[in-house]
Design a protein around this motif. Structure first.
Motif, mmCIF file in Angstrom:
data_model
loop_
_atom_site.group_PDB
_atom_site.id
_atom_site.type_symbol
_atom_site.label_atom_id
_atom_site.label_comp_id
_atom_site.label_asym_id
_atom_site.label_seq_id
_atom_site.Cartn_x
_atom_site.Cartn_y
_atom_site.Cartn_z
ATOM 1 N N HIS A 283 77.623 57.078 -25.893
ATOM 2 C CA HIS A 283 79.016 57.457 -25.638
ATOM 3 C C HIS A 283 79.462 56.994 -24.249
ATOM 4 O O HIS A 283 80.643 56.682 -24.046
ATOM 5 N N GLU A 284 78.524 56.931 -23.302
ATOM 6 C CA GLU A 284 78.876 56.476 -21.955
ATOM 7 C C GLU A 284 79.049 54.959 -21.895
ATOM 8 O O GLU A 284 79.878 54.460 -21.137
ATOM 9 N N GLN A 285 78.269 54.229 -22.688
ATOM 10 C CA GLN A 285 78.337 52.766 -22.675
ATOM 11 C C GLN A 285 78.124 52.249 -24.107
ATOM 12 O O GLN A 285 77.056 51.724 -24.445
ATOM 13 N N PRO A 286 79.138 52.398 -24.962
ATOM 14 C CA PRO A 286 78.961 52.161 -26.397
ATOM 15 C C PRO A 286 78.618 50.732 -26.803
ATOM 16 O O PRO A 286 78.045 50.523 -27.871
ATOM 17 N N ASP A 287 78.924 49.756 -25.973
ATOM 18 C CA ASP A 287 78.601 48.370 -26.334
ATOM 19 C C ASP A 287 77.162 48.003 -25.997
ATOM 20 O O ASP A 287 76.701 46.917 -26.343
ATOM 21 N N ASN A 288 76.441 48.913 -25.350
ATOM 22 C CA ASN A 288 75.120 48.608 -24.814
ATOM 23 C C ASN A 288 74.001 49.188 -25.683
ATOM 24 O O ASN A 288 73.050 49.772 -25.189
ATOM 25 N N TRP A 289 74.133 49.032 -27.011
ATOM 26 C CA TRP A 289 73.107 49.453 -27.955
ATOM 27 C C TRP A 289 73.066 48.439 -29.080
ATOM 28 O O TRP A 289 74.061 47.730 -29.322
ATOM 29 N N LEU A 290 71.958 48.337 -29.780
ATOM 30 C CA LEU A 290 71.769 47.281 -30.774
ATOM 31 C C LEU A 290 72.415 47.678 -32.102
ATOM 32 O O LEU A 290 71.742 48.129 -33.037
ATOM 33 N N TRP A 291 73.721 47.464 -32.202
ATOM 34 C CA TRP A 291 74.477 47.855 -33.379
ATOM 35 C C TRP A 291 74.210 46.961 -34.589
ATOM 36 O O TRP A 291 74.602 47.306 -35.715
ATOM 37 N N PHE B 202 81.999 56.299 -34.516
ATOM 38 C CA PHE B 202 83.144 56.685 -33.683
ATOM 39 C C PHE B 202 84.401 56.863 -34.539
ATOM 40 O O PHE B 202 85.364 56.090 -34.423
ATOM 41 N N PRO B 203 84.424 57.870 -35.405
ATOM 42 C CA PRO B 203 85.602 58.062 -36.266
ATOM 43 C C PRO B 203 86.867 58.401 -35.479
ATOM 44 O O PRO B 203 87.975 58.258 -36.001
ATOM 45 N N GLU B 204 86.693 58.832 -34.236
ATOM 46 C CA GLU B 204 87.853 59.189 -33.416
ATOM 47 C C GLU B 204 88.548 57.977 -32.804
ATOM 48 O O GLU B 204 89.653 58.081 -32.261
ATOM 49 N N LYS B 205 87.903 56.804 -32.869
ATOM 50 C CA LYS B 205 88.460 55.592 -32.259
ATOM 51 C C LYS B 205 89.252 54.789 -33.290
ATOM 52 O O LYS B 205 88.867 54.715 -34.468
ATOM 53 N N ASP B 206 90.343 54.174 -32.826
ATOM 54 C CA ASP B 206 91.110 53.335 -33.750
ATOM 55 C C ASP B 206 90.471 51.942 -33.838
ATOM 56 O O ASP B 206 89.540 51.617 -33.107
ATOM 57 N N LEU B 207 91.005 51.111 -34.733
ATOM 58 C CA LEU B 207 90.396 49.819 -35.010
ATOM 59 C C LEU B 207 90.431 48.900 -33.791
ATOM 60 O O LEU B 207 89.497 48.107 -33.576
ATOM 61 N N THR B 208 91.454 49.012 -32.978
ATOM 62 C CA THR B 208 91.541 48.176 -31.769
ATOM 63 C C THR B 208 90.388 48.491 -30.818
ATOM 64 O O THR B 208 89.762 47.581 -30.262
ATOM 65 N N GLU B 209 90.105 49.775 -30.632
ATOM 66 C CA GLU B 209 88.990 50.176 -29.770
ATOM 67 C C GLU B 209 87.653 49.725 -30.354
ATOM 68 O O GLU B 209 86.762 49.267 -29.623
ATOM 69 N N ILE B 210 87.508 49.860 -31.668
ATOM 70 C CA ILE B 210 86.271 49.450 -32.333
ATOM 71 C C ILE B 210 86.038 47.955 -32.155
ATOM 72 O O ILE B 210 84.919 47.512 -31.834
ATOM 73 N N LYS B 211 87.067 47.164 -32.326
ATOM 74 C CA LYS B 211 86.929 45.703 -32.174
ATOM 75 C C LYS B 211 86.566 45.327 -30.735
ATOM 76 O O LYS B 211 85.807 44.376 -30.518
ATOM 77 N N ALA B 212 87.117 46.049 -29.768
ATOM 78 C CA ALA B 212 86.799 45.764 -28.364
ATOM 79 C C ALA B 212 85.324 46.031 -28.086
ATOM 80 O O ALA B 212 84.643 45.239 -27.415
ATOM 81 N N ILE B 213 84.810 47.168 -28.590
ATOM 82 C CA ILE B 213 83.386 47.480 -28.434
ATOM 83 C C ILE B 213 82.544 46.424 -29.138
ATOM 84 O O ILE B 213 81.525 45.962 -28.608
#
Length: 286
Positions: free
Chosen positions: A264-272, A47-58
């Motif tokens: 993209h619809e539910q980014p926290d719901n995958w095994l990162w 997600f290069p389009e997201k800032d660090l705050t959004e990344i940390k939330a995910i």
């Protein structure tokens, strides 16, 4: 010790189960920092389009989901099929029912999202297909035994991945619905399927495509969204009901596109936390 821990979780009411999960989240995320670098790197690249705050939330939501997944899986052994039906809603069961009426076997292609273990127990409720699941042995024999013991509560016939095609090929005249987790990290070979996935060149095992074509099984993508703690919603997407007519790589491409849309619809719901992009494609010279 692990069995006793899992037993304690299995007999816990759900309110206590998720209280324990909150504690595990604190320990895993804030204390142990379990695979934090891997998860952060995967998210930043995807997600290069997201800032660090959004990344940390995910990232935080992912770890909370991961801890919920662990305790829910332990709970599986004490849950009946009726219990599972109360926790997993299905929006379009007619996709699978139609395939059964047409006497068509199928692969349920599901990524590491939602709760794929709970899905295994829900499988038998969609149609009259015989439920089966392909699994890959893990290196740790104790963990392997622990996982298989949990899965004995599933009304599903388990098939080891190395013997999957031979086993299914012998089942002529039967209608099977086969669960397959098809987003594992591949070996990074030229024979794998490669494409652009989440802004990165990605390799995929081609077993799903090869087996569906050889066996003439339909392929159904399983969209398993998290609606809340212990609450999931299933939507089926037919990838193909005529695999032999598809071109090389077409099934894998459609499958990967479904996963990318889902993420993209539910980014926290995958095994990162798994090292999905540890291989780089070798460039051949002209």
């Amino acid at each position: 010790m692990v069995k006793f821990w899992a037993y304690c979780l299995s007999i816990s009411p759900f309110w206590l189960l998720y209280l324990r999960s909150d504690f595990y989240f604190f320990m895993v995320y804030h204390v142990a920092h379990y695979r934090r670098k891997v998860v952060r790197q995967n998210l930043l690249r995807s997600f290069p389009e997201k800032d660090l705050t959004e990344i940390k939330a995910i990232e935080k939501r992912f770890y909370r989901n991961l801890c919920d997944l662990v305790v829910e899986t332990c709970k599986l052994k004490r849950m009946t099929v009726d219990d599972i039906k109360q926790h997993i809603a299905v929006t379009n069961p007619e996709v699978v029912e139609t395939l059964y009426v047409r006497q068509k076997s199928l692969f349920f292609a599901i990524p590491h999202s939602g709760n794929w273990e709970w899905f295994g127990k829900r499988m038998q409720t969609f149609s009259g297909h015989h439920p089966m699941a392909i699994y890959k042995k893990v290196k740790n024999p104790d963990f392997e035994k622990f996982i298989l013991d949990l899965r004995t509560s599933l009304p599903v016939e388990m098939i080891e991945s190395d013997a999957a095609l031979r086993t299914l090929a012998r089942r002529s005249g039967t209608l099977d619905a086969v669960l397959l987790l098809a987003d594992q990290t591949s070996f990074g070979l030229e024979s794998d399927y490669w494409n652009q996935f989440l802004n990165q060149e990605t390799c995929w095992f081609t077993g799903l495509e090869r087996m569906s074509k050889f066996l003439d099984y339909a392929v159904v993508f399983v969209d398993m969204k998290r609606q809340g703690r212990g609450r999931y919603e299933l939507t089926f997407h037919l990838v193909t009901d005529d695999p032999k007519s598809t071109g090389k790589g077409e099934i894998m491409e459609q499958y990967s596109q479904h996963i990318e849309r889902f993420i993209h619809e539910q980014p926290d719901n995958w095994l990162w936390s798994h090292r999905r992009w540890k291989h780089t494609r070798k460039q051949t010279s002209e």
